[in-house]
Write an enzyme that holds these catalytic residues in place. Structure first.
Site, PDB file in Angstrom:
ATOM      1  N   ARG A 191       3.932  55.488  -9.493  1.00 32.64           N
ATOM      2  CA  ARG A 191       3.996  55.592  -8.032  1.00 32.64           C
ATOM      3  C   ARG A 191       2.803  56.387  -7.535  1.00 32.64           C
ATOM      4  O   ARG A 191       2.325  57.275  -8.230  1.00 32.64           O
ATOM      5  CB  ARG A 191       5.204  56.423  -7.606  1.00 32.64           C
TER       6      ARG A 191
ATOM      7  N   LYS B 149      10.554  56.185   1.885  1.00 30.85           N
ATOM      8  CA  LYS B 149      11.102  55.757   3.183  1.00 30.85           C
ATOM      9  C   LYS B 149      12.304  56.610   3.567  1.00 30.85           C
ATOM     10  O   LYS B 149      12.482  56.968   4.715  1.00 30.85           O
ATOM     11  CB  LYS B 149      11.522  54.287   3.115  1.00 30.85           C
TER      12      LYS B 149
ATOM     13  N   GLU C  34      12.317  46.814   0.604  1.00 28.18           N
ATOM     14  CA  GLU C  34      13.627  46.854   1.253  1.00 28.18           C
ATOM     15  C   GLU C  34      13.372  47.239   2.709  1.00 28.18           C
ATOM     16  O   GLU C  34      12.723  48.260   2.972  1.00 28.18           O
ATOM     17  CB  GLU C  34      14.503  47.907   0.566  1.00 28.18           C
TER      18      GLU C  34
HETATM   19  P1  ATP Z   1      10.927  54.170  -0.920  1.00 31.43           P
HETATM   20  O1  ATP Z   1      11.473  55.269  -1.764  1.00 31.43           O
HETATM   21  O2  ATP Z   1       9.785  54.594  -0.091  1.00 31.43           O
HETATM   22  O3  ATP Z   1      11.977  53.425  -0.160  1.00 31.43           O
HETATM   23  P2  ATP Z   1      11.016  52.038  -2.745  1.00 31.43           P
HETATM   24  O4  ATP Z   1      10.385  51.904  -4.066  1.00 31.43           O
HETATM   25  O5  ATP Z   1      12.482  52.158  -2.652  1.00 31.43           O
HETATM   26  O6  ATP Z   1      10.291  53.190  -1.984  1.00 31.43           O
HETATM   27  P3  ATP Z   1      10.738  49.404  -1.773  1.00 31.43           P
HETATM   28  O7  ATP Z   1      10.851  48.979  -0.378  1.00 31.43           O
HETATM   29  O8  ATP Z   1      11.776  48.974  -2.710  1.00 31.43           O
HETATM   30  O9  ATP Z   1      10.556  50.938  -1.745  1.00 31.43           O
HETATM   31  O10 ATP Z   1       9.288  49.088  -2.354  1.00 31.43           O
HETATM   32  C1  ATP Z   1       8.663  47.841  -2.401  1.00 31.43           C
HETATM   33  C2  ATP Z   1       7.642  47.891  -3.488  1.00 31.43           C
HETATM   34  O11 ATP Z   1       6.709  48.943  -3.267  1.00 31.43           O
HETATM   35  C3  ATP Z   1       8.295  48.162  -4.832  1.00 31.43           C
HETATM   36  O12 ATP Z   1       7.795  47.244  -5.756  1.00 31.43           O
HETATM   37  C4  ATP Z   1       7.907  49.569  -5.146  1.00 31.43           C
HETATM   38  O13 ATP Z   1       7.817  49.771  -6.525  1.00 31.43           O
HETATM   39  C5  ATP Z   1       6.574  49.731  -4.427  1.00 31.43           C
HETATM   40  N1  ATP Z   1       6.381  51.125  -4.058  1.00 31.43           N
HETATM   41  C6  ATP Z   1       7.192  51.895  -3.309  1.00 31.43           C
HETATM   42  N2  ATP Z   1       6.731  53.152  -3.229  1.00 31.43           N
HETATM   43  C7  ATP Z   1       5.585  53.200  -3.951  1.00 31.43           C
HETATM   44  C8  ATP Z   1       4.638  54.219  -4.265  1.00 31.43           C
HETATM   45  N3  ATP Z   1       4.778  55.451  -3.810  1.00 31.43           N
HETATM   46  N4  ATP Z   1       3.587  53.888  -5.036  1.00 31.43           N
HETATM   47  C9  ATP Z   1       3.428  52.638  -5.470  1.00 31.43           C
HETATM   48  N5  ATP Z   1       4.273  51.630  -5.227  1.00 31.43           N
HETATM   49  C10 ATP Z   1       5.359  51.893  -4.464  1.00 31.43           C
HETATM   50 MG    MG Z   2      14.164  52.021  -1.768  1.00 29.52          MG
END
Ligand code: ATP
Ligand code: MG
Length: 556
Positions: free
Chosen positions: A259, A269, A33
């Site tokens: 994660r 993020k 995102e």
């Molecule tokens: P954040 O909380 O940092 O916004 P998110 O999961 O909402 O993380 P996205 O932008 O939706 O972030 O993530 C894109 C991809 O990266 C998703 O498939 C997510 O599962 C993966 N991802 C995000 N954070 C991690 C992490 N800490 N470890 C492994 N994979 C991750």
């Molecule tokens: Mg997110």
């Protein structure tokens, strides 16, 4: 340096799917995102998704999951593209956006209404939460749940045309308010937002929710294995429910892995955004940030990040990895590739009284102790030099201290043995000059050192040097486990950045000017890189990437 780590449970599943003929080829996606910069956790997901595509000679799409225009910006899209390419991965074909499918998503929502599987609700956000129940208490039906299909079609159309206020009305799936899985208690599919979208402008005022959009986007794109983190485990039911109830007839499968969490830092993020907006750090690329941009500016190489991801592997276990695991990867990479240079971080002047006044000489030094192919350089030696003030003690009772002590000898790296004779102090009692003598015949006897000195220290000529700024970083937080913390102020480390003004040998100048080499090992101090934003030819600025050993205070 690194090869994808292919010994994980997801690879076993894909091997099985190929062997059984379920899939002939593999297609994954990385779906960030665009509401911030990518972080080291994303690197784990990038290595997995792109690594799988490479391994099976399949495809990995980059899809920006841009369904919430409130938080998303093109700056984030550009930075994410840049970071993925910098890590060395290339997405297949064009970049995809969830917003590419807004028309189709809308028509699948209408299909669900027609099937009696979705309805327009007028409960407020708080009411929806109250009606939803808890893990121990079933939810209850909204009073708007059982209106006719025609009414719902008409109301959804009104929603799309902007006839309801934001927050007053939404579209919900009609599933089961008593489901043991809270995500299945009539989840919201569409909400109203009067916000222009970076790609669709003001065409829409209703935007689809993640679970609804994600499953359909995966299916439209023909994703075979949709990989996400464990917190989406329950959402898999909704993912499958959506695909089982629309007429797309494509069924990607979602798999979850744990994660990445790293001690002493936050990897989210949303939380990193707070650090930026509250000016706790200087920006998303602050070298203390666990973002890819921050790590890059700090001096981490792409190879070191890939190697780290390879080592941590992919599992379903929750984990909190030590920061030293990441540091070990960059240390190993740079030990091989970084030329050695001498820099004095906390300079104190040494005058060698028996060295001829006005004389100077060039001393040849290897640029890498074990790699002759790195060549040699000439370093000026003179009567006045700088050493690090931590490398001198007037009195010493610690046998472990093998540096310069008043009345004793030490070797200057690749140069002479000197002996400290007396010190000059200022009014505050601080040492300003160390007076020494040198042994003329002791030049660079590294192999057969008849002088038998205990230690070797580094130095820089006081008549031929460049002044430089050195930025030493430490962890942003003193707590080691921050995964569940929101109030990070409590644990902020106020000494996460310490700036020193020191000196560096001038032999380094051609390298700096050429711009070809940005990474160095400053002898006995650690690995450093030029700061990509603040370093200039007039005022070099270095970031300390990592110390030579785990405990950076322990100098040899
Ligand atoms: P954040 O909380 O940092 O916004 P998110 O999961 O909402 O993380 P996205 O932008 O939706 O972030 O993530 C894109 C991809 O990266 C998703 O498939 C997510 O599962 C993966 N991802 C995000 N954070 C991690 C992490 N800490 N470890 C492994 N994979 C991750
Ligand atoms: Mg997110």
């Amino acid at each position: 340096m690194s090869q994808a780590n292919l010994n994980n449970f997801i690879i076993k599943i894909i091997d099985r799917d190929i062997a059984s003929g379920l899939h002939k080829s593999v297609r994954t996606r990385f779906p960030p995102e665009p509401n911030g910069y990518l972080h080291i956790g994303h690197a784990k997901s990038i290595c997995l998704n792109f690594g799988i595509a490479e391994h099976y000679q399949g495809q990995c799409y980059l899809r920006f999951d841009d369904t919430n225009p409130v938080k998303e910006h093109t700056e984030f899209i550009e930075s994410m593209k840049n970071d993925i390419l910098w890590l060395g991965f290339h997405w297949s074909g064009e970049i995809h956006y969830s917003s590419d499918y807004f028309d189709q998503l809308y028509s699948y929502a209408i299909e669900l209404i027609h099937k009696g599987l979705a309805y327009v609700d007028h409960l407020s956000v708080n009411q929806i939460r109250d009606y939803r129940g808890t893990l121990t208490k079933p939810g209850k039906n909204s009073p708007y749940r059982d209106r006719s299909i025609d009414t719902n079609i008409a109301l959804f159309d009104k929603m799309r045309r902007g006839e309801f206020k934001e927050g007053s009305t939404c579209l919900r799936a009609k599933i089961d308010m008593t489901s043991p899985f809270i995500v299945m208690r009539d989840p919201v599919l569409y909400r109203i937002k009067y916000v222009d979208h970076h790609r669709t402008g003001n065409k829409w005022c209703i935007y689809p929710m993640y679970d609804f959009a994600h499953s359909i986007c995966d299916a439209i794109e023909g994703i075979t294995h949709s990989l996400c983190t464990l917190e989406f485990q329950d959402n898999r039911r909704l993912y499958d429910w959506v695909l089982n109830n629309i007429s797309l007839n494509v069924y990607p499968h979602q798999y979850e892995f744990s994660r990445l969490n790293i001690e002493h830092t936050i990897i989210s993020k949303r939380k990193l955004h707070l650090l930026v907006s509250k000016n706790v750090v200087t920006g998303w690329d602050d070298p203390r940030m666990p973002t890819i941009a921050g790590l890059r500016r700090r001096g981490y190489t792409a190879a070191s990040i890939l190697e780290f991801c390879r080592r941590i592997g992919i599992t379903k276990q929750d984990n909190n990895v030590e920061i030293s695991a990441l540091e070990a990867c960059i240390r190993e990479d740079l030990n091989e590739s970084a030329p050695r240079v001498m820099a004095v971080i906390n300079p104190i002047k040494v005058i060698i009284n028996n060295y001829p006044v006005g004389y100077k000489e060039n001393i040849m030094m290897p640029n890498h102790p074990n790699k002759p192919e790195f060549g040699q350089r000439k370093v000026t030696f003179s009567r006045e030099i700088y050493i690090d003030c931590t490398d001198f003690r007037e009195n010493n009772c610690n046998q472990q201290y093998k540096r310069l002590i008043l009345g004793q000898q030490v070797r200057l790296r690749y140069a002479y043995v000197i002996e400290a004779e007396r010190v000059e102090k200022n009014e505050q009692g601080n040492i300003t000059i160390i007076h020494c003598s040198y042994y003329k015949n002791s030049l660079n006897q590294t192999l057969d050192d008849s002088y038998k000195v205990k230690g070797v220290i580094h130095w820089v000529s006081a008549i031929d040097y460049i002044a430089a700024e050195f930025r030493f970083y430490d962890k942003l937080f003193s707590d080691h486990n921050l995964a569940s913390t929101d109030d990070f102020n409590v644990s902020l480390n106020h000494r996460s950045l310490i700036i020193y003004h020191g000196v560096i040998e001038t032999s380094f100048l051609p390298l700096l000017k050429s711009g070809k080499i940005n990474y160095f090992q400053f002898e006995r101090e650690g690995y450093f890189c030029t700061d990509s934003k603040d370093c200039s030819k007039l005022q070099p600025v270095f970031n300390r990437i990592v110390g030579l050993r785990n405990n950076w205070l322990a100098k040899s």
